[in-house]
Structure formats: structure tokens, C-alpha cells
Write a protein that holds these residues in place. Structure first.
Motif, PDB file in Angstrom:
ATOM      1  N   ALA A  45      37.828  27.978  39.491  1.00  0.00           N
ATOM      2  CA  ALA A  45      37.123  26.697  39.510  1.00  0.00           C
ATOM      3  C   ALA A  45      38.099  25.528  39.591  1.00  0.00           C
ATOM      4  O   ALA A  45      37.738  24.437  40.021  1.00  0.00           O
ATOM      5  CB  ALA A  45      36.251  26.553  38.270  1.00  0.00           C
ATOM      6  N   LEU A  46      39.344  25.760  39.176  1.00  0.00           N
ATOM      7  CA  LEU A  46      40.343  24.693  39.130  1.00  0.00           C
ATOM      8  C   LEU A  46      41.200  24.595  40.390  1.00  0.00           C
ATOM      9  O   LEU A  46      41.455  23.509  40.889  1.00  0.00           O
ATOM     10  CB  LEU A  46      41.269  24.885  37.929  1.00  0.00           C
ATOM     11  CG  LEU A  46      40.616  24.800  36.559  1.00  0.00           C
ATOM     12  CD1 LEU A  46      41.634  25.161  35.487  1.00  0.00           C
ATOM     13  CD2 LEU A  46      40.037  23.416  36.321  1.00  0.00           C
ATOM     14  N   LYS A  47      41.675  25.743  40.870  1.00  0.00           N
ATOM     15  CA  LYS A  47      42.624  25.749  41.988  1.00  0.00           C
ATOM     16  C   LYS A  47      42.374  26.952  42.879  1.00  0.00           C
ATOM     17  O   LYS A  47      41.940  27.997  42.412  1.00  0.00           O
ATOM     18  CB  LYS A  47      44.061  25.860  41.464  1.00  0.00           C
ATOM     19  CG  LYS A  47      44.510  24.725  40.616  1.00  0.00           C
ATOM     20  CD  LYS A  47      45.920  24.946  40.137  1.00  0.00           C
ATOM     21  CE  LYS A  47      46.341  23.763  39.284  1.00  0.00           C
ATOM     22  NZ  LYS A  47      47.707  23.836  38.873  1.00  0.00           N
ATOM     23  N   PRO A  48      42.695  26.829  44.165  1.00  0.00           N
ATOM     24  CA  PRO A  48      42.660  28.005  45.024  1.00  0.00           C
ATOM     25  C   PRO A  48      43.782  28.952  44.600  1.00  0.00           C
ATOM     26  O   PRO A  48      44.900  28.506  44.335  1.00  0.00           O
ATOM     27  CB  PRO A  48      42.922  27.456  46.421  1.00  0.00           C
ATOM     28  CG  PRO A  48      43.052  25.999  46.307  1.00  0.00           C
ATOM     29  CD  PRO A  48      43.036  25.624  44.872  1.00  0.00           C
ATOM     30  N   TYR A  49      43.456  30.231  44.496  1.00  0.00           N
ATOM     31  CA  TYR A  49      44.486  31.190  44.116  1.00  0.00           C
ATOM     32  C   TYR A  49      44.204  32.550  44.726  1.00  0.00           C
ATOM     33  O   TYR A  49      43.113  32.823  45.209  1.00  0.00           O
ATOM     34  CB  TYR A  49      44.606  31.302  42.597  1.00  0.00           C
ATOM     35  CG  TYR A  49      43.600  32.232  41.954  1.00  0.00           C
ATOM     36  CD1 TYR A  49      43.959  33.525  41.615  1.00  0.00           C
ATOM     37  CD2 TYR A  49      42.295  31.831  41.711  1.00  0.00           C
ATOM     38  CE1 TYR A  49      43.036  34.391  41.043  1.00  0.00           C
ATOM     39  CE2 TYR A  49      41.375  32.679  41.135  1.00  0.00           C
ATOM     40  CZ  TYR A  49      41.762  33.960  40.805  1.00  0.00           C
ATOM     41  OH  TYR A  49      40.842  34.806  40.240  1.00  0.00           O
ATOM     42  N   ALA A  50      45.216  33.402  44.684  1.00  0.00           N
ATOM     43  CA  ALA A  50      45.097  34.785  45.129  1.00  0.00           C
ATOM     44  C   ALA A  50      46.095  35.607  44.326  1.00  0.00           C
ATOM     45  O   ALA A  50      47.014  35.053  43.702  1.00  0.00           O
ATOM     46  CB  ALA A  50      45.407  34.900  46.616  1.00  0.00           C
ATOM     47  N   LEU A  51      45.894  36.900  44.348  1.00  0.00           N
ATOM     48  CA  LEU A  51      46.862  37.817  43.767  1.00  0.00           C
ATOM     49  C   LEU A  51      47.558  38.531  44.913  1.00  0.00           C
ATOM     50  O   LEU A  51      46.895  39.066  45.804  1.00  0.00           O
ATOM     51  CB  LEU A  51      46.166  38.848  42.874  1.00  0.00           C
ATOM     52  CG  LEU A  51      45.392  38.328  41.684  1.00  0.00           C
ATOM     53  CD1 LEU A  51      44.724  39.487  40.955  1.00  0.00           C
ATOM     54  CD2 LEU A  51      46.283  37.560  40.742  1.00  0.00           C
ATOM     55  N   VAL A  52      48.872  38.516  44.911  1.00  0.00           N
ATOM     56  CA  VAL A  52      49.656  39.240  45.911  1.00  0.00           C
ATOM     57  C   VAL A  52      50.386  40.340  45.162  1.00  0.00           C
ATOM     58  O   VAL A  52      51.284  40.064  44.362  1.00  0.00           O
ATOM     59  CB  VAL A  52      50.648  38.313  46.652  1.00  0.00           C
ATOM     60  CG1 VAL A  52      51.502  39.113  47.626  1.00  0.00           C
ATOM     61  CG2 VAL A  52      49.909  37.200  47.370  1.00  0.00           C
ATOM     62  N   ASN A  53      49.950  41.583  45.385  1.00  0.00           N
ATOM     63  CA  ASN A  53      50.465  42.730  44.625  1.00  0.00           C
ATOM     64  C   ASN A  53      50.458  42.443  43.121  1.00  0.00           C
ATOM     65  O   ASN A  53      51.401  42.747  42.407  1.00  0.00           O
ATOM     66  CB  ASN A  53      51.854  43.145  45.102  1.00  0.00           C
ATOM     67  CG  ASN A  53      51.791  43.999  46.347  1.00  0.00           C
ATOM     68  OD1 ASN A  53      50.721  44.297  46.865  1.00  0.00           O
ATOM     69  ND2 ASN A  53      52.949  44.381  46.856  1.00  0.00           N
ATOM     70  N   GLY A  54      49.371  41.832  42.668  1.00  0.00           N
ATOM     71  CA  GLY A  54      49.177  41.585  41.238  1.00  0.00           C
ATOM     72  C   GLY A  54      49.779  40.298  40.709  1.00  0.00           C
ATOM     73  O   GLY A  54      49.575  39.957  39.545  1.00  0.00           O
ATOM     74  N   LYS A  55      50.511  39.556  41.536  1.00  0.00           N
ATOM     75  CA  LYS A  55      51.133  38.298  41.095  1.00  0.00           C
ATOM     76  C   LYS A  55      50.249  37.125  41.488  1.00  0.00           C
ATOM     77  O   LYS A  55      49.833  37.022  42.644  1.00  0.00           O
ATOM     78  CB  LYS A  55      52.513  38.126  41.722  1.00  0.00           C
ATOM     79  CG  LYS A  55      53.487  39.197  41.325  1.00  0.00           C
ATOM     80  CD  LYS A  55      54.789  39.027  42.071  1.00  0.00           C
ATOM     81  CE  LYS A  55      55.665  40.257  41.857  1.00  0.00           C
ATOM     82  NZ  LYS A  55      56.741  40.322  42.819  1.00  0.00           N
TER      83      LYS A  55
END
Length: 81
Positions: A45-55
Motif C-alpha cells: 500500500a505504501l510503495k511498489p515492491y517485488a521480491l527477487v530471489n526472496g530479497k
């Protein structure tokens, strides 16, 4: 399945761009997975994010996050070269 996995939450701002199309066409060895929830409550809800190999990778907007995701992918792929 790719050797690098990028995961995004379907409630995240990263869904406003075609992340799967962009990443998988540029990096065939990467798989992009979209989940209902990645259990980082509130972050999507705050920022666009993703996990890249769990990071966790995040930024102020989807475009900046995409660039950080690409950098993280390059770092992960460097291990296999």
C-alpha cells in the motif's frame, strides 16, 4: 521456472506496468510470479515492491522499482556466469 524468480503481490503498484512481459522478454532465465499476497502487510500500500530471489526491492514509483529489479536480476545472474 527460471533460475531467478521475481514475485509481486497483485495488490501492489507494480501491477500497473507489464512487469512479466518486460522482464521475461529481456531475461529469459527469469520467472515472474504474481501472488495474492506476499505477507508484507502494508508495504504494497505504501510503495511498489517485488521480491527477487526472496530479497525485497522497492522504490517510490513503479518505473524506479523496475530499474532496481533489473539491477538485482543482473546481480543474481552474475553468480551463474
Amino acid at each position: 521456472m527460471g533460475i531467478v524468480v521475481v514475485e509481486i503481490c497483485d495488490g501492489n503498484l507494480m501491477t500497473t506496468i507489464d512487469l512479466e512481459g518486460i522482464i521475461e522478454s529481456e531475461y529469459p532465465e527469469v520467472a515472474v510470479l504474481t501472488s495474492d499476497c506476499l505477507s508484507f502487510c502494508g508495504l504494497c500500500a505504501l510503495k511498489p515492491y517485488a521480491l527477487v530471489n526472496g530479497k525485497r526491492i522497492f522504490a517510490k514509483n513503479p518505473e524506479a522499482c523496475l530499474e532496481k529489479i533489473k539491477k538485482a536480476i543482473e546481480e543474481e545472474l552474475a553468480v551463474y556466469q
